[in-house]
Design an enzyme around this catalytic site. Structure first.
Site, mmCIF file in Angstrom:
data_model
loop_
_atom_site.group_PDB
_atom_site.id
_atom_site.type_symbol
_atom_site.label_atom_id
_atom_site.label_comp_id
_atom_site.label_asym_id
_atom_site.label_seq_id
_atom_site.Cartn_x
_atom_site.Cartn_y
_atom_site.Cartn_z
ATOM 1 C CG ASP A 28 -1.696 1.249 1.380
ATOM 2 O OD1 ASP A 28 -2.388 1.596 0.416
ATOM 3 O OD2 ASP A 28 -1.625 1.890 2.438
ATOM 4 C CG ASP A 31 -1.103 8.353 2.214
ATOM 5 O OD1 ASP A 31 0.031 8.874 2.305
ATOM 6 O OD2 ASP A 31 -2.134 8.900 2.622
HETATM 7 MG MG LIG Z 1 -2.417 3.308 3.484
#
Ligand SMILES: [Mg+2]
Length: 188
Positions: free
Chosen positions: A25, A27
């Site tokens: 992932d 962010d």
């Molecule tokens: Mg994230």
């Protein structure tokens, strides 16, 4: 069963040794807002040198229907995959950015779309994320080994609470303080 163990030392080397690919992932994992998480670029470079496939995934603005994979947007391909009840494209187009993320990521269908483009064996793939309810759930549903990194949204205490409550789909196999910690498990 996932027990939210800290990933370090010999265990880390063992896990990375068995790993063919890593899904990140973005962010809260590779960057926070505009700033890279310290060590993230170096880790990606070291993983590549060690022959591990890496893929960085992030649903972006619904209007753009975007998923970033690696450094290039490949979203039109990924998003155009038909997905059970209604397509992921429709979900992304109609939902807010946040809802689109929730709709898209926990679904194993997302992984099927990804593996059509980048072959990955889930049993030898790590899913690294910062949110238990999306990233870690997604990893479990796809049969991946899950790693929570503590530079983003979810806290270690939340993972431990899910473990105590027996909500195993929300408990990561492992956690690290930061993805920079993963570098200790790679050779030079
Ligand atoms: Mg994230």
């Amino acid at each position: 069963m996932a027990r939210c163990e800290q990933l370090h030392g010999a265990g880390l080397r063992d896990v990375l040794g068995r790993t063919q690919g890593v899904l990140f992932d973005c962010d809260g994992v590779l960057w926070n807002g505009e700033r890279a998480v310290p060590g993230a670029p170096q880790l990606l470079e070291r993983l590549a040198r060690a022959g591990k496939a890496t893929l960085e995934l992030q649903l972006v603005c619904p209007k753009d229907c975007g998923v970033m994979a690696g450094t290039r947007p490949v979203s039109t391909d990924l998003i155009s995959c038909p997905a059970g009840t209604g397509s992921l494209a429709a979900a992304v187009e109609t939902a807010s950015g946040r809802q689109a993320l929730v709709v898209g990521k926990p679904s194993p269908y997302m992984f099927e779309c990804i593996t059509e483009h980048v072959p990955m064996d889930p049993a030898r793939t790590l899913m690294v994320g910062d949110r238990l309810e999306t990233d870690i759930l997604f990893g479990h549903r796809c049969g991946m080994t899950t790693v929570l990194t503590l530079t983003g949204v979810s806290r270690l205490e939340e993972a431990q609470a899910y473990l105590a409550a027996g909500q195993h789909d929300l408990v990561p196999h492992y956690y690290v303080e930061s993805i920079a910690d993963l570098m200790d498990g790679l050779g030079d």
